[in-house]
Design a protein around this motif. Structure first.
Motif, PDB file in Angstrom:
ATOM      1  N   ILE A  43       0.873  -1.174   0.000  1.00 21.66           N
ATOM      2  CA  ILE A  43       0.000   0.000   0.000  1.00 21.66           C
ATOM      3  C   ILE A  43       0.907   1.220   0.000  1.00 21.66           C
ATOM      4  N   LYS A  44       0.576   2.214  -0.843  1.00 25.51           N
ATOM      5  CA  LYS A  44       1.390   3.416  -0.942  1.00 25.51           C
ATOM      6  C   LYS A  44       0.548   4.637  -0.591  1.00 25.51           C
ATOM      7  N   LYS A  45       1.120   5.537   0.254  1.00 27.16           N
ATOM      8  CA  LYS A  45       0.462   6.795   0.611  1.00 27.16           C
ATOM      9  C   LYS A  45       1.518   7.873   0.792  1.00 27.16           C
ATOM     10  N   ASN A  46       1.325   8.992   0.090  1.00 31.97           N
ATOM     11  CA  ASN A  46       2.226  10.142   0.258  1.00 31.97           C
ATOM     12  C   ASN A  46       3.698   9.733   0.194  1.00 31.97           C
ATOM     13  N   ASP A  47       4.021   8.898  -0.783  1.00 35.87           N
ATOM     14  CA  ASP A  47       5.383   8.415  -1.013  1.00 35.87           C
ATOM     15  C   ASP A  47       5.892   7.507   0.097  1.00 35.87           C
ATOM     16  N   GLU A  48       5.047   7.182   1.078  1.00 33.54           N
ATOM     17  CA  GLU A  48       5.409   6.169   2.064  1.00 33.54           C
ATOM     18  C   GLU A  48       4.874   4.821   1.589  1.00 33.54           C
ATOM     19  N   LEU A  49       5.568   3.757   1.967  1.00 33.31           N
ATOM     20  CA  LEU A  49       5.256   2.445   1.412  1.00 33.31           C
ATOM     21  C   LEU A  49       5.128   1.423   2.529  1.00 33.31           C
ATOM     22  N   LEU A  50       4.078   0.626   2.445  1.00 27.36           N
ATOM     23  CA  LEU A  50       3.876  -0.470   3.383  1.00 27.36           C
ATOM     24  C   LEU A  50       3.930  -1.775   2.588  1.00 27.36           C
ATOM     25  N   LEU A  51       4.818  -2.683   2.975  1.00 28.04           N
ATOM     26  CA  LEU A  51       4.995  -3.946   2.282  1.00 28.04           C
ATOM     27  C   LEU A  51       4.536  -5.097   3.164  1.00 28.04           C
ATOM     28  N   VAL A  52       3.818  -6.051   2.564  1.00 28.22           N
ATOM     29  CA  VAL A  52       3.292  -7.206   3.289  1.00 28.22           C
ATOM     30  C   VAL A  52       3.975  -8.463   2.776  1.00 28.22           C
ATOM     31  N   TYR A  53       4.493  -9.269   3.701  1.00 27.20           N
ATOM     32  CA  TYR A  53       5.184 -10.511   3.372  1.00 27.20           C
ATOM     33  C   TYR A  53       4.516 -11.683   4.076  1.00 27.20           C
ATOM     34  N   LYS A  54       4.765 -12.875   3.548  1.00 28.39           N
ATOM     35  CA  LYS A  54       4.262 -14.111   4.149  1.00 28.39           C
ATOM     36  C   LYS A  54       5.427 -15.071   4.362  1.00 28.39           C
ATOM     37  N   LYS A  55       5.452 -15.714   5.532  1.00 24.56           N
ATOM     38  CA  LYS A  55       6.469 -16.720   5.840  1.00 24.56           C
ATOM     39  C   LYS A  55       5.810 -17.811   6.683  1.00 24.56           C
ATOM     40  N   LYS A  56       5.559 -18.947   6.055  1.00 29.16           N
ATOM     41  CA  LYS A  56       4.878 -20.066   6.697  1.00 29.16           C
ATOM     42  C   LYS A  56       3.544 -19.604   7.285  1.00 29.16           C
ATOM     43  N   GLU A  57       3.391 -19.628   8.618  1.00 32.56           N
ATOM     44  CA  GLU A  57       2.137 -19.205   9.241  1.00 32.56           C
ATOM     45  C   GLU A  57       2.242 -17.798   9.815  1.00 32.56           C
ATOM     46  N   SER A  58       3.135 -16.980   9.240  1.00 34.68           N
ATOM     47  CA  SER A  58       3.345 -15.625   9.749  1.00 34.68           C
ATOM     48  C   SER A  58       3.096 -14.588   8.670  1.00 34.68           C
ATOM     49  N   CYS A  59       2.633 -13.416   9.105  1.00 32.43           N
ATOM     50  CA  CYS A  59       2.489 -12.247   8.243  1.00 32.43           C
ATOM     51  C   CYS A  59       3.445 -11.178   8.761  1.00 32.43           C
ATOM     52  N   PHE A  70       7.990   1.796   5.275  1.00 36.63           N
ATOM     53  CA  PHE A  70       9.094   2.630   4.817  1.00 36.63           C
ATOM     54  C   PHE A  70       8.624   4.073   4.699  1.00 36.63           C
ATOM     55  N   ASP A  71       9.501   5.007   5.053  1.00 34.57           N
ATOM     56  CA  ASP A  71       9.160   6.423   4.934  1.00 34.57           C
ATOM     57  C   ASP A  71       9.432   6.911   3.517  1.00 34.57           C
ATOM     58  N   ALA A  72       9.203   8.204   3.268  1.00 34.51           N
ATOM     59  CA  ALA A  72       9.355   8.767   1.925  1.00 34.51           C
ATOM     60  C   ALA A  72      10.800   8.749   1.445  1.00 34.51           C
ATOM     61  N   LYS A  73      11.750   8.589   2.374  1.00 29.53           N
ATOM     62  CA  LYS A  73      13.172   8.508   2.012  1.00 29.53           C
ATOM     63  C   LYS A  73      13.618   7.067   1.800  1.00 29.53           C
ATOM     64  N   LEU A  74      12.658   6.129   1.769  1.00 30.48           N
ATOM     65  CA  LEU A  74      12.913   4.715   1.495  1.00 30.48           C
ATOM     66  C   LEU A  74      13.608   3.998   2.644  1.00 30.48           C
ATOM     67  N   ASN A  75      13.581   4.566   3.839  1.00 28.01           N
ATOM     68  CA  ASN A  75      14.208   3.941   4.999  1.00 28.01           C
ATOM     69  C   ASN A  75      13.170   3.181   5.806  1.00 28.01           C
ATOM     70  N   LEU A  76      13.575   2.038   6.338  1.00 26.89           N
ATOM     71  CA  LEU A  76      12.675   1.189   7.108  1.00 26.89           C
ATOM     72  C   LEU A  76      12.367   1.823   8.465  1.00 26.89           C
ATOM     73  N   ASN A  77      11.094   2.090   8.722  1.00 29.43           N
ATOM     74  CA  ASN A  77      10.666   2.648  10.008  1.00 29.43           C
ATOM     75  C   ASN A  77      10.333   1.556  11.013  1.00 29.43           C
ATOM     76  N   THR A  78       9.474   0.624  10.596  1.00 32.13           N
ATOM     77  CA  THR A  78       9.056  -0.444  11.500  1.00 32.13           C
ATOM     78  C   THR A  78       8.960  -1.763  10.748  1.00 32.13           C
ATOM     79  N   GLN A  79       9.119  -2.842  11.488  1.00 34.17           N
ATOM     80  CA  GLN A  79       8.890  -4.196  10.966  1.00 34.17           C
ATOM     81  C   GLN A  79       8.184  -4.993  12.059  1.00 34.17           C
ATOM     82  N   ASN A  80       6.967  -5.461  11.753  1.00 35.80           N
ATOM     83  CA  ASN A  80       6.170  -6.192  12.727  1.00 35.80           C
ATOM     84  C   ASN A  80       5.841  -7.582  12.203  1.00 35.80           C
TER      85      ASN A  80
END
Length: 504
Positions: free
Chosen positions: A41-57, A62-72
């Motif tokens: 999902i993209k908003k105001n040049d910020e990007l949220l990426l969704v991944y799948k790994k076995k039984e995990s999401c 990422f902020d507008a400067k392409l740097n990782l802010n959070t990983q949950n």
């Protein structure tokens, strides 16, 4: 630390050949994520990426400067779950997914959870929407306010509007394997199927049935389409912004063409919203286009890709102005048998023996692009030369759009940037993860073409990317796309590429 400082905020410019610039921005490095990318999902040049790994999401923000802010990381999803859609709907960011029912393993349950975009977190409880014995679930937003789960429609509050599990129209004729389906903004499902015919009927041309399902009322309509003494296995259906339906693809001119999988022309058929055929257009592809860059070079022992001809319909766009963009790509698979002389057998009674092995190579060759205007006339046809091959099916192209332009992006031998129309393109082995990411920019109006070099595998904003192919693009939006690169499997970098337009 030196590398981190160097990568932060880098912005490079590559000049197009005769046009403007390509801007490449590179973010900071972060620990590599060993999971399968699914959605964004993209908003105001910020990007949220969704991944799948076995039984995990896993959700990365990422902020507008392409740097990782959070990983949950969210564990405990049911075994075999699959993520279907991440989107903004009715003012909320929602993640849709499905999994098998514990009570009935043949049925799947569709659920959703809300996402806090600013924090990159799942919030609230799981909400169940649908359950049924489907092999797959396709979920999309129609017209910004209706959610479709297969043939079921939901309103903006995710209440069921109608269940569109309609029955097929009974017919005495049999369908072939061909099946092309699309959905309209008005809530109709269109299904195109080819009818089987005798050899006598085949001389009159192939016949198709265009089925129209009203997903709200359950009513079904049918339009029979007959090609005028032409045959086609490469055909699709799309719906225009006004509700008109277009059937288009590539046709064979003669039975001999069909035996060789040698398409000679382009056709389009317009059907109004009441099921009446308005226009039928047939255009031979100009011979000079077919012969450009050495023509076709398909040799012996060619196998078709499943469900396609050599010139396969790759993209079919019904534009807002009523025109059509029809794109085909030469795709095939070649078999090669190799004989080797084995070492002499120790038993003197046996002579040296031969051993044979079979190998396959996947080929993605020239692209044919055509434009048919709103009146049904052919505006132009262009050929984009390329010759990709590999033991793994990693070739092909990515189509993205800008205002008034189409961008065809793919990996290739960089020498093909200087290729003239009289020369055969250099082969590109996609298995080697090498070469340059290049593209062709085509004007929707005139068909004028310009070539561009976007980046080289060994130099993307000062990085040498690893194991990146055209299908690794994680987000494409208008004339911008994003990709992930990694170094030695330990660090990831988010990269943004902007395809700018010529300045007036």
């Amino acid at each position: 630390m030196k590398k981190t400082f160097f990568l932060l905020g880098i912005l490079l410019n590559f000049f197009l050949l005769g046009y403007s610039q390509v801007n490449i921005s590179v973010g900071d490095v972060h620990p590599a994520l060993k999971a399968d990318y699914r959605l964004s999902i993209k908003k105001n040049d910020e990007l949220l990426l969704v991944y799948k790994k076995k039984e995990s999401c896993i959700i990365q923000k990422f902020d507008a400067k392409l740097n990782l802010n959070t990983q949950n990381v969210y564990e405990g999803f049911p075994r075999g779950f699959e993520i279907s859609l991440a989107t903004e709907f009715n003012g909320k960011n929602l993640l849709f997914y499905y999994y098998f029912s514990e009570e009935n393993k043949k049925e799947k349950i569709v659920c959703y959870r809300e996402i806090d975009f600013s924090k990159g977190q799942l919030i609230g409880e799981e909400h169940k929407l649908s359950q049924g014995p489907y092999l797959y679930y396709f979920i999309e937003v129609i017209n910004g306010e209706t959610l479709r789960i297969n043939d079921d429609l939901y309103d903006k509050n995710l209440n069921l509007i109608s269940s569109g599990r309609s029955k097929k129209i009974p017919t005495e004729q049999k369908y072939t394997i061909l099946n092309s389906t699309c959905y309209s903004r008005q809530g109709y499902k269109y299904e195109l199927e080819k009818l089987e015919s005798s050899s006598k009927d085949n001389k009159k041309g192939d016949s198709f049935e265009l089925l129209r399902y009203d997903l709200r009322s359950g009513l079904v309509g049918k339009t029979t389409i007959n090609l005028e003494k032409k045959n086609s296995n490469s055909v699709g259906v799309r719906v225009g912004i006004d509700g008109s339906v277009f059937v288009a693809g590539f046709y064979y001119q003669t039975e001999e063409d069909a035996k060789k999988d040698d398409a000679k022309g382009i056709f389009s058929i317009k059907v109004d919203k009441d099921g009446k055929i308005n226009k039928q257009s047939y255009f031979d592809i100009p011979q000079e286009v077919l012969n450009q860059n050495g023509g076709r070079r398909v040799g012996k022992n060619v196998e078709k890709f499943p469900g396609t001809d050599n010139l396969a319909l790759a993209e079919f766009i019904a534009e807002d102005d009523g025109s059509l963009t029809i794109v085909g790509e030469y795709k095939y698979r070649m078999m090669q048998m190799t004989e080797r002389l084995s070492s002499p057998n120790q038993n003197p009674r046996n002579a040296s023996q031969k051993s044979t092995s079979m190998s396959h190579s996947f080929h993605f060759d020239a692209i044919i692009v055509s434009k048919i205007d709103s009146s049904g006339k052919l505006s132009w046809v262009r050929k984009i030369p390329k010759s990709q091959y590999g033991a793994v099916s990693l070739g092909g192209f990515k189509l993205t759009t800008g205002p008034g332009y189409k961008y065809f992006l793919y990996f290739d031998d960089e020498r093909n940037l200087e290729l003239s129309s009289n020369n055969i393109p250099y082969d590109y082995n996609s298995d080697l993860y090498d070469g340059s990411f290049i593209g062709y920019k085509i004007s929707d109006i005139s068909g004028d073409i310009s070539k561009m070099k976007i980046f080289n595998y060994k130099d993307v904003g000062g990085l040498e990317i690893k194991q990146f192919d055209i299908w690794s693009i994680i987000k494409s939006d208008y004339n911008v796309f994003y990709l992930k690169a990694f170094e030695k499997g330990k660090e990831d970098i988010l990269i943004k590429v902007e395809l700018e337009h010529p300045k007036k």
